[in-house]
Write an enzyme that holds these catalytic residues in place. Structure first.
Site, PDB file in Angstrom:
ATOM      1  N   ASP A 145      -0.414  68.746  44.321  1.00  0.00           N
ATOM      2  CA  ASP A 145      -0.983  67.283  44.240  1.00  0.00           C
ATOM      3  C   ASP A 145      -2.456  67.562  44.900  1.00  0.00           C
ATOM      4  O   ASP A 145      -2.657  68.162  45.724  1.00  0.00           O
ATOM      5  CB  ASP A 145      -0.283  66.613  45.218  1.00  0.00           C
ATOM      6  CG  ASP A 145      -0.232  64.863  45.008  1.00  0.00           C
ATOM      7  OD1 ASP A 145      -1.213  64.748  44.301  1.00  0.00           O
ATOM      8  OD2 ASP A 145       0.790  64.391  45.564  1.00  0.00           O
ATOM      9  N   GLY A 193      -3.985  65.610  46.925  1.00  0.00           N
ATOM     10  CA  GLY A 193      -4.122  65.267  48.388  1.00  0.00           C
ATOM     11  C   GLY A 193      -4.587  63.690  48.605  1.00  0.00           C
ATOM     12  O   GLY A 193      -4.867  63.503  49.839  1.00  0.00           O
ATOM     13  N   GLY A 194      -5.052  63.111  47.457  1.00  0.00           N
ATOM     14  CA  GLY A 194      -5.563  61.912  47.431  1.00  0.00           C
ATOM     15  C   GLY A 194      -4.828  60.943  48.420  1.00  0.00           C
ATOM     16  O   GLY A 194      -5.375  60.007  49.296  1.00  0.00           O
ATOM     17  N   PHE A 195      -3.378  61.085  47.977  1.00  0.00           N
ATOM     18  CA  PHE A 195      -2.476  60.134  48.700  1.00  0.00           C
ATOM     19  C   PHE A 195      -2.613  60.362  50.252  1.00  0.00           C
ATOM     20  O   PHE A 195      -2.694  59.416  50.948  1.00  0.00           O
ATOM     21  CB  PHE A 195      -1.171  60.425  48.193  1.00  0.00           C
ATOM     22  CG  PHE A 195      -0.112  59.280  48.666  1.00  0.00           C
ATOM     23  CD1 PHE A 195       0.239  58.306  47.867  1.00  0.00           C
ATOM     24  CD2 PHE A 195       0.666  59.336  49.870  1.00  0.00           C
ATOM     25  CE1 PHE A 195       1.097  57.311  48.033  1.00  0.00           C
ATOM     26  CE2 PHE A 195       1.583  58.589  50.068  1.00  0.00           C
ATOM     27  CZ  PHE A 195       1.828  57.345  49.334  1.00  0.00           C
ATOM     28  N   ASP A 252      -7.148  60.997  42.957  1.00  0.00           N
ATOM     29  CA  ASP A 252      -6.973  59.554  42.519  1.00  0.00           C
ATOM     30  C   ASP A 252      -7.064  58.827  44.021  1.00  0.00           C
ATOM     31  O   ASP A 252      -7.081  59.387  44.936  1.00  0.00           O
ATOM     32  CB  ASP A 252      -5.915  59.052  41.920  1.00  0.00           C
ATOM     33  CG  ASP A 252      -4.649  59.498  42.911  1.00  0.00           C
ATOM     34  OD1 ASP A 252      -4.634  60.544  43.472  1.00  0.00           O
ATOM     35  OD2 ASP A 252      -3.585  58.921  42.656  1.00  0.00           O
ATOM     36  N   GLN A 293      -2.190  54.954  37.310  1.00  0.00           N
ATOM     37  CA  GLN A 293      -2.190  53.982  38.355  1.00  0.00           C
ATOM     38  C   GLN A 293      -1.864  52.751  37.952  1.00  0.00           C
ATOM     39  O   GLN A 293      -1.539  52.214  36.709  1.00  0.00           O
ATOM     40  CB  GLN A 293      -3.341  54.152  39.227  1.00  0.00           C
ATOM     41  CG  GLN A 293      -3.484  55.351  40.163  1.00  0.00           C
ATOM     42  CD  GLN A 293      -4.090  54.857  41.483  1.00  0.00           C
ATOM     43  OE1 GLN A 293      -4.413  53.998  41.493  1.00  0.00           O
ATOM     44  NE2 GLN A 293      -4.366  55.867  42.477  1.00  0.00           N
ATOM     45  N   GLY A 312       0.363  56.552  42.459  1.00  0.00           N
ATOM     46  CA  GLY A 312       0.246  55.288  43.006  1.00  0.00           C
ATOM     47  C   GLY A 312       1.145  54.617  43.619  1.00  0.00           C
ATOM     48  O   GLY A 312       2.280  55.427  44.037  1.00  0.00           O
ATOM     49  N   ASP A 347       9.017  65.225  42.237  1.00  0.00           N
ATOM     50  CA  ASP A 347       9.139  65.696  43.427  1.00  0.00           C
ATOM     51  C   ASP A 347       9.212  64.554  44.603  1.00  0.00           C
ATOM     52  O   ASP A 347       8.850  63.176  44.212  1.00  0.00           O
ATOM     53  CB  ASP A 347       7.756  66.555  43.773  1.00  0.00           C
ATOM     54  CG  ASP A 347       6.689  65.481  44.027  1.00  0.00           C
ATOM     55  OD1 ASP A 347       6.533  65.274  45.383  1.00  0.00           O
ATOM     56  OD2 ASP A 347       6.037  64.801  43.013  1.00  0.00           O
ATOM     57  N   CYS A 362      30.470  70.724  45.835  1.00  0.00           N
ATOM     58  CA  CYS A 362      29.136  71.282  45.849  1.00  0.00           C
ATOM     59  C   CYS A 362      29.381  72.707  46.140  1.00  0.00           C
ATOM     60  O   CYS A 362      30.396  73.127  46.803  1.00  0.00           O
ATOM     61  CB  CYS A 362      28.508  70.671  47.016  1.00  0.00           C
ATOM     62  SG  CYS A 362      26.700  71.415  46.980  1.00  0.00           S
ATOM     63  N   CYS A 367      26.673  74.814  46.847  1.00  0.00           N
ATOM     64  CA  CYS A 367      25.697  75.199  47.692  1.00  0.00           C
ATOM     65  C   CYS A 367      26.126  76.237  48.906  1.00  0.00           C
ATOM     66  O   CYS A 367      27.383  75.991  49.147  1.00  0.00           O
ATOM     67  CB  CYS A 367      24.796  74.350  48.457  1.00  0.00           C
ATOM     68  SG  CYS A 367      25.260  73.368  49.703  1.00  0.00           S
ATOM     69  N   CYS A 424      28.005  74.118  51.642  1.00  0.00           N
ATOM     70  CA  CYS A 424      29.309  73.603  51.478  1.00  0.00           C
ATOM     71  C   CYS A 424      30.316  74.488  51.158  1.00  0.00           C
ATOM     72  O   CYS A 424      31.713  74.364  51.529  1.00  0.00           O
ATOM     73  CB  CYS A 424      29.157  72.373  50.142  1.00  0.00           C
ATOM     74  SG  CYS A 424      28.236  71.317  50.470  1.00  0.00           S
ATOM     75  N   HIS A 467      21.655  72.008  51.406  1.00  0.00           N
ATOM     76  CA  HIS A 467      22.415  71.046  50.620  1.00  0.00           C
ATOM     77  C   HIS A 467      21.697  69.939  49.875  1.00  0.00           C
ATOM     78  O   HIS A 467      21.853  69.594  48.684  1.00  0.00           O
ATOM     79  CB  HIS A 467      23.692  70.352  51.639  1.00  0.00           C
ATOM     80  CG  HIS A 467      24.290  69.408  51.003  1.00  0.00           C
ATOM     81  ND1 HIS A 467      25.295  69.500  49.853  1.00  0.00           N
ATOM     82  CD2 HIS A 467      24.356  67.771  50.906  1.00  0.00           C
ATOM     83  CE1 HIS A 467      25.903  68.499  49.552  1.00  0.00           C
ATOM     84  NE2 HIS A 467      25.340  67.447  50.148  1.00  0.00           N
TER      85      HIS A 467
HETATM   86 ZN   LIG Z   1      26.140  71.359  49.442  1.00  0.00          ZN
END
Ligand SMILES: [Zn+2]
Length: 370
Positions: free
Chosen positions: A90, A92-94, A143, A190, A217, A265, A303, A305, A308, A334
């Site tokens: 990204d 870095g503007g935000f 931006d 935007q 935005g 993301d 799940c 993972c 879990c 998780h």
């Molecule tokens: Zn899990």
């Protein structure tokens, strides 16, 4: 040009593959938020094991520490972090425009480091230069975040973002002309919640020599479907679209994919994990709650993972109550797996033609009262 193969599309939704110099991303895909070149509490091995395909780092944070030059010296973000797979940055503007004493001009933004007070100036050109040094496969244009959510402020920020986009594109192509390895630029659409501004911004960005689009935005999740239904049909179909910062609520992933977004993301899933707020198919639970003290069942039985498969709720509750570091690690595994897998499942159901059934059953169970 970044190669993006669309395998299947249905109305606005599409299933595809983005081919980056560091490997392929099967889309729709959830991209791990590796703000400072690390996903908080997780190793890159854990990210790979939980099914992550790509990470997104933040230029603002990396120029403060360890510095773009150092990441370049290491061979770029993928090599420095030992992720080795596809990467995004990204601009870095935000973050910069959220700082308390930022000074904005047509040239760029002057700000002080939140770490040590050092003075910096970021311009569209310097953001491109820093992103090329950091060396992610996909860069976001610099931006300007709007001062407020009022129409006038949104329009002003959008128009400046468009002028800055022209400078980003010029600088990106200048840097690309002498590069050994290709890196790619996404324009940022935007316009906040204002559909006329969103349409104007999408038209402007669509006309530029860029490889894809970040939809960014500030906007409200409630209006996201209409916003995407305005923006996505205007954008060229053969270029990927990244929805910036959305995905804490599973519904946003469904709405995003259904309306033409290819990647997502969000720092939310791991941030919530560190606070003990964990996803289940029946909604989010707070594992610190006393009702889990004697609950020896898996966090989410469906799940697969590492958390879990191997641990129970009472143990996680204990780790959180005693503030053990492992609590944050297991919870982050998780939650990151949950959102990554949900988007992977969305992809499978889009391919199978069963997306609407999946969406209805998932959201009906996750949000039973809505
Ligand atoms: Zn899990």
């Amino acid at each position: 040009m970044l190669i993006f193969d669309i395998i299947k599309s249905n109305n606005l939704a599409r299933v595809g593959v983005i081919h980056t110099p560091h490997g392929d991303i099967e889309t729709p895909a959830f991209v791990g938020a590796a703000t400072r070149a690390t996903v908080k509490a997780l190793t890159m091995e854990q990210m790979r094991m939980l099914g992550s395909q790509a990470i997104l780092a933040n230029t603002y944070h990396l120029i403060l520490a360890p510095g773009a030059d150092l990441v370049q010296e290491a061979g770029g973000l993928a090599e420095f972090s030992s992720w080795h797979g596809p990467t995004f940055t990204d601009s870095g503007g935000f973050q910069i425009f959220s700082l308390p004493d930022v000074k904005i001009s047509e040239n760029g933004a002057k700000f002080k480091s939140h770490i040590d007070g050092r003075k910096f100036e970021m311009t569209p050109e310097s953001s491109m230069q820093d992103q090329w040094k950091i060396g992610a496969d996909i860069h976001m244009a610099f931006d300007q975040l709007a001062k407020s959510e009022k129409y006038g402020d949104m329009k002003e920020a959008m128009e400046r973002t468009h002028r800055w986009l022209d400078r980003c594109v010029d600088e990106h192509h200048r840097l690309a002309s002498s590069a050994e390895r290709m890196q790619y630029l996404f324009a940022i659409v935007q316009g906040g919640d204002f559909l006329d501004l969103r349409a104007e911004s999408a038209k402007y960005c669509a006309g530029k020599d860029v490889d894809g689009f970040g939809i960014g935005g500030v906007f409200t999740a409630d209006g996201m479907d209409k916003m995407l239904q305005t923006v996505c049909p205007i954008l060229p179909e053969d270029k990927p679209r990244h929805l910036l910062g959305m995905g804490q609520e599973p519904i946003d992933l469904f709405v995003g994919a259904e309306n033409g977004c290819d990647t997502f993301d969000c720092v939310g899933p791991t941030r919530m994990a560190r606070n003990g707020s964990l996803y289940t198919l029946d909604g989010r639970i707070n594992i610190k709650n006393a009702r889990f003290k004697h609950d020896f069942t898996p966090l989410m039985p469906e799940c697969d993972c590492e958390c879990c498969k191997n641990y129970n709720r009472a143990y996680l509750h204990h780790l959180f109550k005693t503030d053990e570091i492992t609590a944050k690690v297991l919870a982050s595994i998780h939650n990151e797996h949950f959102v990554t897998k949900t988007v992977a499942n969305i992809r499978e159901h889009l391919l199978a033609g069963t997306f609407q059934e999946y969406k209805k059953s998932f959201l009906g169970r996750y949000y039973p009262n809505s």
